[in-house]
Scaffold this active site. Structure first.
Site, PDB file in Angstrom:
ATOM      1  CB  SER A   1      -0.188  43.987  -4.416  1.00  0.00           C
ATOM      2  OG  SER A   1      -1.490  43.487  -4.406  1.00  0.00           O
TER       3      SER A   1
ATOM      4  CG  ASN B   1      -2.922  34.469  -2.360  1.00  0.00           C
ATOM      5  OD1 ASN B   1      -3.362  33.631  -3.141  1.00  0.00           O
ATOM      6  ND2 ASN B   1      -2.836  34.267  -1.068  1.00  0.00           N
TER       7      ASN B   1
ATOM      8  CG  ASP C   1      -5.744  35.299   2.246  1.00  0.00           C
ATOM      9  OD1 ASP C   1      -4.862  34.429   2.125  1.00  0.00           O
ATOM     10  OD2 ASP C   1      -5.538  36.525   2.076  1.00  0.00           O
ATOM     11  CG  HIS C   2      -3.111  35.043   5.614  1.00  0.00           C
ATOM     12  ND1 HIS C   2      -1.874  34.481   5.801  1.00  0.00           N
ATOM     13  CD2 HIS C   2      -3.033  35.769   4.476  1.00  0.00           C
ATOM     14  CE1 HIS C   2      -1.073  34.860   4.816  1.00  0.00           C
ATOM     15  NE2 HIS C   2      -1.750  35.633   3.984  1.00  0.00           N
TER      16      HIS C   2
HETATM   17  P1  13P Z   1      -0.845  41.616  -1.404  1.00  0.00           P
HETATM   18  O1  13P Z   1      -1.739  42.423  -0.522  1.00  0.00           O
HETATM   19  O2  13P Z   1       0.557  42.002  -1.307  1.00  0.00           O
HETATM   20  O3  13P Z   1      -1.346  41.541  -2.791  1.00  0.00           O
HETATM   21  O4  13P Z   1      -0.912  40.118  -0.828  1.00  0.00           O
HETATM   22  C1  13P Z   1      -2.070  39.371  -1.007  1.00  0.00           C
HETATM   23  C2  13P Z   1      -2.025  38.089  -0.287  1.00  0.00           C
HETATM   24  O5  13P Z   1      -1.021  37.428  -0.214  1.00  0.00           O
HETATM   25  C3  13P Z   1      -3.256  37.602   0.316  1.00  0.00           C
HETATM   26  O6  13P Z   1      -3.038  36.532   1.158  1.00  0.00           O
END
Ligand code: 13P
Length: 284
Positions: free
Chosen positions: A209, A228, A82-83
């Site tokens: 979230s 996500n 991720d990222h």
């Molecule tokens: P949140 O922490 O807001 O759920 O985002 C998760 C996310 O986008 C992981 O890349």
């Protein structure tokens, strides 16, 4: 079954109007919770780790955790970076066996984002590993990654970006932010539909979230295929641990208090698998 890539998973989701839940895991118990939730609901699932998570314990640990979870399971599981914030980290995860890689060049200028994304795509596609990229800026803060104040994805830019990079999925900025929201997030759903009209690959929603479930469902209807969740899993895990330690301050066995964290994360992940519509989509 062995770990799978996110390629077929997301294309099936796109074809059948649901999304796959992508859950950030930060320790073994979170991996166990995510797989338990996916199995209980017969759902495909993506586990993902940020750069700061793989700095804490390197990619090999998380790859191994996800691999064991997948091999002992009947549901499709992918492990995703991720990222990814550099070509080098993307390659480290790729070489470790990650079955899906995100390169996040969204902080760069358009042309530089294309260049770095394309370099990761070329490397990963040589081994059939799909790549997610981001265009526009998802706001908020995720671990050490500062999202800034956003900067929504422009549909025409998205079209050009996807054509030139040949990326497999695209994270779009439509008003979500990482972390805890101060008020209710306002999403630009029309923008999402405009992007969908000109971009044919699966779209990804970050910063979910705290986004109301009905809004997430609407995003899925409008073309989001991967959703996500990270912050709320942290909150759920910590809540479980704190609950036990408050009640039993003398407890010294990490298995006991972590088990309560696991339980809370599992319940959360199950509820979100239902929201994104991935329940019973495992055997496809
Ligand atoms: P949140 O922490 O807001 O759920 O985002 C998760 C996310 O986008 C992981 O890349």
């Amino acid at each position: 079954m062995s770990l799978v890539t996110t390629k077929e998973m997301l294309l099936d989701a796109q074809k059948n109007n649901y999304a796959v839940g992508a859950f950030n895991v930060e320790n073994m118990e979170m991996v166990m919770a995510v797989i338990a939730a996916a199995e209980e609901l017969n759902a495909p699932v993506i586990m993902q780790t940020t750069p700061s998570t793989v700095k804490y314990a390197n990619v090999d640990y998380f790859y191994a955790n996800a691999k064991v979870a997948a091999e002992k399971s009947f549901v499709p599981v992918a492990i995703h970076l991720d990222h990814g914030n550099s070509f080098e980290l993307a390659m480290t995860a790729f070489r470790a066996g990650y079955t899906s890689i995100m390169i996040d060049g969204s902080h760069e200028q358009f042309e530089d984002n294309i260049r770095i994304t394309k370099s990761v795509v070329d490397a990963c596609h040589s081994a059939g590993v799909p790549v997610e990229a981001e265009l526009g800026k998802v706001g908020g803060k995720e671990d050490d990654l500062e999202g800034g104040d956003g900067g929504y994805t422009d549909p025409q830019d998205a079209k050009e970006f996807v054509e030139r990079t040949q990326v497999d999925s695209l994270a779009v900025a439509i008003g979500t932010a990482h972390g805890v929201y101060k008020g209710e997030p306002k999403l630009d759903l029309d923008r999402l539909s405009e992007i969908r009209k000109v971009v044919s690959i699966p779209l990804v929603l970050h910063g979910t979230s705290g986004v109301p479930d009905d809004t997430v469902k609407e995003c899925v209807k409008r073309g989001i295929c991967k959703v996500n969740y990270a912050t709320d899993l942290r909150i759920a895990f910590t809540k479980g641990v704190v609950e036990v330690l408050n009640e039993h301050p003398e407890m010294i066995d990490p298995k006991k208090y972590n088990a309560q964290g696991l339980k809370h994360v599992k319940e959360y992940v199950m509820s979100k698998i239902k929201v994104v519509g991935a329940e019973n989509k495992a055997n496809r």
